[in-house]
Design an enzyme around this catalytic site. Structure first.
Site, PDB file in Angstrom:
ATOM      1  N   ASP A 165       4.205   3.384  -4.312  1.00 42.96           N
ATOM      2  CA  ASP A 165       4.065   3.237  -5.909  1.00 42.96           C
ATOM      3  C   ASP A 165       3.975   4.676  -6.662  1.00 42.96           C
ATOM      4  OD1 ASP A 165       3.441   2.041  -8.437  1.00 42.96           O
ATOM      5  OD2 ASP A 165       1.427   2.122  -8.351  1.00 42.96           O
ATOM      6  N   SER A 166       4.248   4.783  -8.029  1.00 40.79           N
ATOM      7  CA  SER A 166       3.993   5.926  -8.720  1.00 40.79           C
ATOM      8  C   SER A 166       2.670   6.494  -8.963  1.00 40.79           C
ATOM      9  CB  SER A 166       4.603   5.458  -9.919  1.00 40.79           C
ATOM     10  OG  SER A 166       4.033   4.773 -10.772  1.00 40.79           O
ATOM     11  N   CYS A 217       5.743  -0.958  -7.676  1.00 38.04           N
ATOM     12  CA  CYS A 217       5.940  -0.186  -8.931  1.00 38.04           C
ATOM     13  C   CYS A 217       7.116  -1.111  -9.621  1.00 38.04           C
ATOM     14  CB  CYS A 217       6.144   1.363  -8.920  1.00 38.04           C
ATOM     15  SG  CYS A 217       6.415   2.051 -10.339  1.00 38.04           S
ATOM     16  N   GLU A 241      -7.996   1.898 -15.383  1.00 42.84           N
ATOM     17  CA  GLU A 241      -8.487   3.178 -14.624  1.00 42.84           C
ATOM     18  C   GLU A 241      -9.769   3.619 -15.057  1.00 42.84           C
ATOM     19  OE1 GLU A 241      -5.259   6.135 -14.701  1.00 42.84           O
ATOM     20  OE2 GLU A 241      -3.805   4.867 -13.820  1.00 42.84           O
ATOM     21  N   CYS A 276       2.840  -5.153 -14.326  1.00 49.26           N
ATOM     22  CA  CYS A 276       2.516  -4.121 -14.056  1.00 49.26           C
ATOM     23  C   CYS A 276       1.504  -4.195 -12.945  1.00 49.26           C
ATOM     24  CB  CYS A 276       2.160  -3.179 -15.127  1.00 49.26           C
ATOM     25  SG  CYS A 276       1.195  -1.516 -14.999  1.00 49.26           S
ATOM     26  N   HIS A 310      -1.056  -2.692 -12.302  1.00 51.17           N
ATOM     27  CA  HIS A 310      -2.502  -2.421 -12.743  1.00 51.17           C
ATOM     28  C   HIS A 310      -3.113  -3.675 -13.510  1.00 51.17           C
ATOM     29  CE1 HIS A 310      -1.564   1.774 -12.620  1.00 51.17           C
ATOM     30  NE2 HIS A 310      -3.037   2.148 -13.055  1.00 51.17           N
TER      31      HIS A 310
END
Length: 260
Positions: free
Chosen positions: A7-8, A71, A150, A182, A184
């Protein structure tokens, strides 16, 4: 037999968690390119180059049998290139998510949320239309979701207000299915569901598990779990502890990737 995941940055740990839980005997190697995150504001050429470097690092160092691009941006721009240069199955997050959405939707109105880069790529719309051209697709970039996750603000009033601000427009369009475009975003799944309980939510990290199972590969390793990052990251540490506990991470030099 082993699985490589890159992943990035940190969002792909949601994929790592699902894959690790569903394939306990597989050896799994995760690479988060935290030195160069985010990929979403880079050119297509740069995204492809970074993706090649991450993928070949995992393939050459650990001889992985399956590679997962955890990603959405890299999946949108680099999947076909990686399929051509690697002699193993390469799975992105877009196709499994699109297939799951088509299966879930009843009124054929599907919403897609993601980063600006992912939405701009139209990768989900293309995949969805390839499967079912009659679908109505509504897309919305949600750039504030990543910093919320995050920061760990996933179930407070700020999270709820932000979710409603972004998603109400899609709900008003009549969607019955929402793709979390995404990695996240699954951390906000419970908040989204609490506000919109009738929406089918597609979590690509779960959809990928079904895709791997369809390959009929028998994973009979020792259940090794190794996580690598390209730079120290406080956000990565917080995210890792939230999702998978105290699994150790190892920092690798960016030059190790760039030299491949």
């Amino acid at each position: 037999m082993s699985i490589g995941i890159f992943d990035s940055g940190i969002g792909g740990l949601t994929v790592f968690k699902e894959v690790a839980e569903n394939f306990p005997k597989a050896d799994i190697y995760y690479l988060g390119d935290t030195a160069r995150v985010p990929y979403g504001n880079k050119s297509k050429e740069t995204i492809v180059r970074y993706s090649i470097e991450c993928a070949t690092y995992l393939y050459h160092n650990f001889n992985v049998d399956v590679l997962i691009i955890a990603c959405n941006t890299a999946s949108s721009y680099a999947l076909e290139t990686l399929k051509k240069i690697l002699p193993i199955p390469v799975i992105g997050v877009v196709r499994p998510g699109a297939e799951a959405a088509v299966k879930y939707t009843k009124n054929k109105k599907v919403g897609v949320i993601g980063t600006v880069a992912t939405v701009r790529s139209n990768s989900y719309e293309k995949e969805l239309k390839n499967i079912d051209p009659s679908l109505e697709i509504y897309q919305k970039p949600c750039p504030l979701f990543v910093p919320l996750v995050e920061e760990g603000w996933i179930d407070n009033e700020i999270a709820r207000l932000t979710v409603k601000e972004y998603l109400q427009e899609l709900i008003d369009k009549g969607i019955d299915t929402l793709i979390l475009g995404c990695t996240h975003y699954p951390l906000l799944k419970n908040t989204i569901k609490s506000l919109y309980p009738n929406i089918n939510i597609v979590d690509s990290s779960i959809a990928i598990v079904d895709h791997i199972k369809s390959l009929n590969i028998e994973f009979n390793g020792s259940g090794k779990r190794e996580i690598f990052i390209t730079d120290e990251s406080h956000a990565f540490d917080n995210f890792r502890k939230l999702l998978i506990g105290d699994a150790k991470t190892k920092k690798i030099e960016l030059s190790d990737l760039c030299s491949l």
